[in-house]
Motif scaffolding. Structure first.
Motif, PDB file in Angstrom:
ATOM      1  N   SER A   4       0.835  -1.217   0.000  1.00  0.00           N
ATOM      2  CA  SER A   4       0.000   0.000   0.000  1.00  0.00           C
ATOM      3  C   SER A   4       0.861   1.254   0.000  1.00  0.00           C
ATOM      4  CB  SER A   4      -0.921   0.018   1.226  1.00  0.00           C
ATOM      5  OG  SER A   4      -0.171   0.106   2.428  1.00  0.00           O
ATOM      6  N   TYR A   8       4.758   3.895  -3.961  1.00  0.00           N
ATOM      7  CA  TYR A   8       5.056   5.333  -4.113  1.00  0.00           C
ATOM      8  C   TYR A   8       6.571   5.574  -4.167  1.00  0.00           C
ATOM      9  CZ  TYR A   8       0.161   5.422  -3.361  1.00  0.00           C
ATOM     10  OH  TYR A   8      -1.171   5.149  -3.500  1.00  0.00           O
ATOM     11  N   TYR A  16       2.013  10.954 -10.071  1.00  0.00           N
ATOM     12  CA  TYR A  16       0.825  10.714  -9.240  1.00  0.00           C
ATOM     13  C   TYR A  16      -0.266  11.772  -9.442  1.00  0.00           C
ATOM     14  CZ  TYR A  16      -2.119  10.097  -5.123  1.00  0.00           C
ATOM     15  OH  TYR A  16      -3.210   9.916  -4.291  1.00  0.00           O
ATOM     16  N   GLY A  54      -1.148   9.689   5.373  1.00  0.00           N
ATOM     17  CA  GLY A  54      -1.063   9.179   3.992  1.00  0.00           C
ATOM     18  C   GLY A  54      -0.892  10.353   3.053  1.00  0.00           C
ATOM     19  N   ASP A  78       3.279   9.061   7.389  1.00  0.00           N
ATOM     20  CA  ASP A  78       3.228   8.109   6.282  1.00  0.00           C
ATOM     21  C   ASP A  78       4.233   6.992   6.555  1.00  0.00           C
ATOM     22  OD1 ASP A  78       2.061   8.688   3.141  1.00  0.00           O
ATOM     23  OD2 ASP A  78       3.446   7.009   3.403  1.00  0.00           O
ATOM     24  N   ILE A 107      -0.152   3.732   9.999  1.00  0.00           N
ATOM     25  CA  ILE A 107      -1.358   4.158  10.704  1.00  0.00           C
ATOM     26  C   ILE A 107      -2.008   2.973  11.428  1.00  0.00           C
ATOM     27  CG2 ILE A 107      -2.984   3.926   8.759  1.00  0.00           C
ATOM     28  CD1 ILE A 107      -2.817   6.657  11.486  1.00  0.00           C
ATOM     29  N   LEU A 125      -7.243  11.357   3.389  1.00  0.00           N
ATOM     30  CA  LEU A 125      -7.731  11.329   1.996  1.00  0.00           C
ATOM     31  C   LEU A 125      -7.076  10.183   1.224  1.00  0.00           C
ATOM     32  CD1 LEU A 125      -8.830  14.175   2.770  1.00  0.00           C
ATOM     33  CD2 LEU A 125      -8.427  14.820   0.407  1.00  0.00           C
TER      34      LEU A 125
HETATM   35  C1  LIG Z   1      -3.265   7.013  -2.542  1.00  0.00           C
HETATM   36  S1  LIG Z   1      -2.044   7.846  -1.588  1.00  0.00           S
HETATM   37  C2  LIG Z   1      -2.999   9.221  -0.994  1.00  0.00           C
HETATM   38  C3  LIG Z   1      -2.210  10.482  -0.984  1.00  0.00           C
HETATM   39  C4  LIG Z   1      -2.986  11.756  -0.671  1.00  0.00           C
HETATM   40  N1  LIG Z   1      -3.647  11.708   0.627  1.00  0.00           N
HETATM   41  C5  LIG Z   1      -4.003  12.034  -1.758  1.00  0.00           C
HETATM   42  O1  LIG Z   1      -5.215  11.942  -1.492  1.00  0.00           O
HETATM   43  O2  LIG Z   1      -3.580  12.354  -2.865  1.00  0.00           O
HETATM   44  C6  LIG Z   1      -1.932   6.820  -0.129  1.00  0.00           C
HETATM   45  C7  LIG Z   1      -0.850   7.260   0.841  1.00  0.00           C
HETATM   46  O3  LIG Z   1      -0.982   6.437   2.032  1.00  0.00           O
HETATM   47  C8  LIG Z   1       0.312   5.974   2.414  1.00  0.00           C
HETATM   48  N2  LIG Z   1       0.147   4.718   3.171  1.00  0.00           N
HETATM   49  C9  LIG Z   1      -0.139   3.489   2.690  1.00  0.00           C
HETATM   50  N3  LIG Z   1      -0.232   2.599   3.681  1.00  0.00           N
HETATM   51  C10 LIG Z   1       0.010   3.290   4.837  1.00  0.00           C
HETATM   52  C11 LIG Z   1       0.043   2.935   6.202  1.00  0.00           C
HETATM   53  N4  LIG Z   1      -0.183   1.678   6.617  1.00  0.00           N
HETATM   54  N5  LIG Z   1       0.302   3.891   7.123  1.00  0.00           N
HETATM   55  C12 LIG Z   1       0.535   5.192   6.734  1.00  0.00           C
HETATM   56  N6  LIG Z   1       0.508   5.576   5.450  1.00  0.00           N
HETATM   57  C13 LIG Z   1       0.251   4.649   4.514  1.00  0.00           C
HETATM   58  C14 LIG Z   1       1.075   5.838   1.107  1.00  0.00           C
HETATM   59  O4  LIG Z   1       2.472   5.807   1.284  1.00  0.00           O
HETATM   60  C15 LIG Z   1       0.572   7.064   0.351  1.00  0.00           C
HETATM   61  O5  LIG Z   1       1.329   8.212   0.667  1.00  0.00           O
END
Ligand SMILES: C[S@@+](CC[C@H](N)C(=O)[O-])C[C@H]1O[C@@H](n2cnc3c(N)ncnc32)[C@H](O)[C@@H]1O
Length: 229
Positions: A4, A8, A16, A54, A78, A107, A125
């Motif tokens: 997940s 990135y 992105y 995130g 993140d 998280i 988000l």
């Molecule tokens: C789809 S992106 C969303 C980015 C931004 N919030 C947006 O809406 O454009 C998901 C983000 O969540 C982070 N992420 C994924 N799994 C996570 C976790 N378990 N804990 C914290 N962050 C996480 C990823 O690294 C990435 O930065």
């Protein structure tokens, strides 16, 4: 790191905003960034301290520096160091003059004591649909971890792409299947109803609405805080 977050890479982050915030939001998820998600984000940003969970490319906070003019602290959380570095740079380049903190953490893990009771807004988000697991359990775990960070009167707000019981078009169905196979998404069984169960369980007050196949929510007054009081 979980898939997940590993997706990135620095290269992926270069594309992105165009791929997700522009093309996919418009044609697949049908939830416009400039018309729906950015105004929603800016409407709920806190005046004192904000926690961004995130962070991706940091597009939303960087596009909101004028709204963050009074906000003294923005904490970026993140699992991926690339996203944290990019978001932090972007926020300062955009002119944010408050304190920026980066926390490299999942998280799914409880927040450190130092973050508790501190934030008047917490943004989530496009995070829940990336996480492995099913609703309501995975959202329960996230809400359990983030609600202690809220200051009294604070708000959690977010958006998440749903996999099931929504009106998919060909593109959204194909992308959701493909991203779930790769582990970038974990939302095949995410529905509005099972997200609602989690919001109901964790908050005294919440709002949940749909835009395209995206669930948009705000939540206040965590039940644990009220039960502990
Ligand atoms: C789809 S992106 C969303 C980015 C931004 N919030 C947006 O809406 O454009 C998901 C983000 O969540 C982070 N992420 C994924 N799994 C996570 C976790 N378990 N804990 C914290 N962050 C996480 C990823 O690294 C990435 O930065």
């Amino acid at each position: 790191m979980d898939p997940s977050a590993t997706i990135y890479t620095k290269l992926m982050l270069q594309i992105y905003d165009i791929l997700v915030l522009n093309l996919s939001n418009r044609f697949a998820w049908r939830c416009s960034t400039p018309n729906i998600l950015l105004p929603f984000y800016q409407q709920h940003l806190g005046d004192n301290a904000h926690l961004e969970v995130g962070v991706g490319t940091g597009y939303y906070p960087a596009a909101s520096v004028s709204k963050l003019a009074k906000t003294k602290l923005v904490t970026l959380l993140d699992l991926n160091p690339n996203t944290l570095a990019m978001a932090e740079t972007r926020l300062s380049t955009a002119g944010y003059r408050g304190t920026v903190e980066s926390v490299e953490r999942s998280i799914f893990d409880p927040l450190p004591e130092s973050m508790k009771g501190r934030y008047d807004s917490v943004a989530l988000l496009y995070v829940l649909h990336c996480l492995p697991g099913v609703f309501p359990q995975k959202a329960d775990k996230v809400f359990e971890n983030i609600t202690p960070a809220l200051a009294p009167g604070g708000v959690v707000f977010g958006s998440t792409i749903l996999g099931r019981d929504v009106d998919h078009n060909w593109l959204s169905r194909t992308l959701v299947r493909m991203y779930n196979q790769k582990g970038m998404f974990g939302n095949l069984n995410d529905t509005e109803a099972n997200l609602r169960q989690s919001l109901e369980r964790y908050f005294e007050e919440y709002d949940l609405r749909m835009e395209g196949i995206v669930a948009i929510f705000t939540a206040r007054r965590p039940r644990t805080r009220i039960e502990e009081a």
